[in-house]
Design a protein around this motif. Structure first.
Motif, mmCIF file in Angstrom:
data_model
loop_
_atom_site.group_PDB
_atom_site.id
_atom_site.type_symbol
_atom_site.label_atom_id
_atom_site.label_comp_id
_atom_site.label_asym_id
_atom_site.label_seq_id
_atom_site.Cartn_x
_atom_site.Cartn_y
_atom_site.Cartn_z
ATOM 1 N N TYR A 30 -128.054 8.140 -59.066
ATOM 2 C CA TYR A 30 -128.207 7.077 -58.064
ATOM 3 C C TYR A 30 -127.322 5.886 -58.423
ATOM 4 O O TYR A 30 -127.097 5.604 -59.598
ATOM 5 C CB TYR A 30 -129.655 6.596 -57.989
ATOM 6 C CG TYR A 30 -130.610 7.602 -57.408
ATOM 7 C CD1 TYR A 30 -130.889 7.625 -56.046
ATOM 8 C CD2 TYR A 30 -131.236 8.524 -58.234
ATOM 9 C CE1 TYR A 30 -131.777 8.546 -55.519
ATOM 10 C CE2 TYR A 30 -132.124 9.463 -57.714
ATOM 11 C CZ TYR A 30 -132.388 9.471 -56.358
ATOM 12 O OH TYR A 30 -133.263 10.384 -55.835
ATOM 13 N N ASP A 47 -128.007 8.017 -53.200
ATOM 14 C CA ASP A 47 -128.215 9.285 -53.899
ATOM 15 C C ASP A 47 -126.912 10.086 -53.916
ATOM 16 O O ASP A 47 -126.645 10.894 -53.021
ATOM 17 C CB ASP A 47 -129.329 10.079 -53.196
ATOM 18 C CG ASP A 47 -129.793 11.287 -53.985
ATOM 19 O OD1 ASP A 47 -129.008 11.794 -54.800
ATOM 20 O OD2 ASP A 47 -130.933 11.740 -53.775
ATOM 21 N N LYS A 49 -126.010 12.410 -55.867
ATOM 22 C CA LYS A 49 -126.159 13.817 -56.236
ATOM 23 C C LYS A 49 -126.445 14.679 -55.014
ATOM 24 O O LYS A 49 -125.817 15.723 -54.816
ATOM 25 C CB LYS A 49 -127.283 13.970 -57.264
ATOM 26 C CG LYS A 49 -127.441 15.387 -57.783
ATOM 27 C CD LYS A 49 -128.500 15.466 -58.873
ATOM 28 C CE LYS A 49 -128.620 16.893 -59.410
ATOM 29 N NZ LYS A 49 -129.645 16.990 -60.485
ATOM 30 N N ARG A 50 -127.390 14.235 -54.189
ATOM 31 C CA ARG A 50 -127.781 15.057 -53.038
ATOM 32 C C ARG A 50 -126.965 14.767 -51.780
ATOM 33 O O ARG A 50 -126.836 15.650 -50.920
ATOM 34 C CB ARG A 50 -129.272 14.879 -52.752
ATOM 35 C CG ARG A 50 -130.172 15.438 -53.851
ATOM 36 C CD ARG A 50 -131.616 15.492 -53.411
ATOM 37 N NE ARG A 50 -132.190 14.157 -53.251
ATOM 38 C CZ ARG A 50 -133.384 13.914 -52.698
ATOM 39 N NH1 ARG A 50 -134.103 14.930 -52.233
ATOM 40 N NH2 ARG A 50 -133.854 12.683 -52.628
ATOM 41 N N SER A 55 -122.835 8.939 -49.612
ATOM 42 C CA SER A 55 -122.968 7.879 -50.619
ATOM 43 C C SER A 55 -121.606 7.327 -51.003
ATOM 44 O O SER A 55 -121.432 6.110 -51.128
ATOM 45 C CB SER A 55 -123.681 8.419 -51.864
ATOM 46 O OG SER A 55 -125.022 8.733 -51.580
ATOM 47 N N THR A 110 -129.154 18.074 -47.415
ATOM 48 C CA THR A 110 -129.387 17.189 -48.572
ATOM 49 C C THR A 110 -130.826 17.215 -49.062
ATOM 50 O O THR A 110 -131.089 16.948 -50.236
ATOM 51 C CB THR A 110 -129.039 15.735 -48.218
ATOM 52 O OG1 THR A 110 -129.923 15.274 -47.180
ATOM 53 C CG2 THR A 110 -127.595 15.612 -47.737
ATOM 54 N N ILE A 112 -132.924 15.019 -48.159
ATOM 55 C CA ILE A 112 -133.393 13.625 -48.118
ATOM 56 C C ILE A 112 -133.980 13.356 -46.735
ATOM 57 O O ILE A 112 -133.254 13.313 -45.745
ATOM 58 C CB ILE A 112 -132.245 12.636 -48.406
ATOM 59 C CG1 ILE A 112 -131.533 12.987 -49.717
ATOM 60 C CG2 ILE A 112 -132.771 11.210 -48.450
ATOM 61 C CD1 ILE A 112 -130.292 12.157 -49.979
ATOM 62 N N GLY A 157 -130.147 7.592 -49.197
ATOM 63 C CA GLY A 157 -130.717 6.771 -50.261
ATOM 64 C C GLY A 157 -132.036 6.161 -49.855
ATOM 65 O O GLY A 157 -132.632 6.535 -48.836
#
Length: 220
Positions: A30, A47, A49-50, A55, A110, A112, A157
């Motif tokens: 993050y 985020d 990574k995902r 991002s 993702t 998310i 995020g």
């Protein structure tokens, strides 16, 4: 004896040192960003990574200073629960600050979801079109998640600090607008003074910054 004195000195100062440690420490994967507004500061965590593409795009806008001096211009309150909804900000229609649109990262890819305090990219009603506008949810909004043929929005995020500021913006008087934004435009938009990384090294792009030309002329 010297080591003993140093140990006791540490015990004396330890409480104040503990207070100095940020409550929102860096988390692997993050990148935190502080968004300073005219009504307070919001901290979000992207985020990487995902949702790496989304991002990276958002962080480029931050590192380039493309969010400095823009606004939160939309407060979309739910009719049944006006304390819930979303706020939206960014470059709005200022193409001078825009970078090329990015490829869409759906929530189905993702993982998310649009829960309470999620940060996501705003976009026109077509895929692969998000640039420099984003929104923050107040309350879960699962209708923005991808499902079946619906691509949804690219959540990337979550809010780390400043929900009180977000709620203040959501409560701002609104009017005007058209289509899905009808009646949701903030009468006196909330200014974003600046946005900056709290973690990692800035990686600005080499893209032109035409919006700064007028500022430079004024400063002379």
């Amino acid at each position: 004896m010297l080591l003993l004195r140093l140990f006791f000195a540490f015990l004396i100062f330890a409480p104040s040192l503990a207070l100095a440690i940020p409550t929102n420490a860096p988390t692997p994967g993050y990148t935190r960003v502080a968004i300073e507004t005219s009504v307070g500061t919001i901290v979000i965590a992207a985020d990487s990574k995902r949702a790496p593409r989304t991002s990276a795009n958002f962080l480029t806008y931050v590192d380039d200073g493309r969010f400095d001096g823009v606004i939160f211009y939309r407060a979309a309150r739910r009719k049944s629960q006006p304390k819930l909804g979303l706020i939206q900000g960014g470059i709005d229609t200022d193409l001078r600050r825009s970078l090329p649109p990015i490829r869409h990262e759906p929530t189905s890819e993702t993982g998310i979801r649009h829960l309470d305090a999620t940060v996501s990219m705003a976009r026109p009603n077509r895929p692969n079109s998000a640039t420099g506008n984003f929104f923050i949810t107040i309350g879960a909004t699962p209708n923005m998640d991808a499902r079946d043929a619906y691509i949804g929005y690219a959540a990337f995020g979550h809010l780390v600090a400043g929900m009180d500021v977000v709620k203040t913006i959501l409560a701002a008087p609104t009017c005007c607008g058209s289509g899905p934004m009808r009646g949701q435009m903030i009468v006196k938009p909330i200014r974003i003074i600046r946005a900056r990384r709290l973690d990692g090294r800035p990686t600005p792009s080499r893209a032109p910054k035409p919006w700064l030309l007028g500022l430079k002329r004024t400063a002379k």
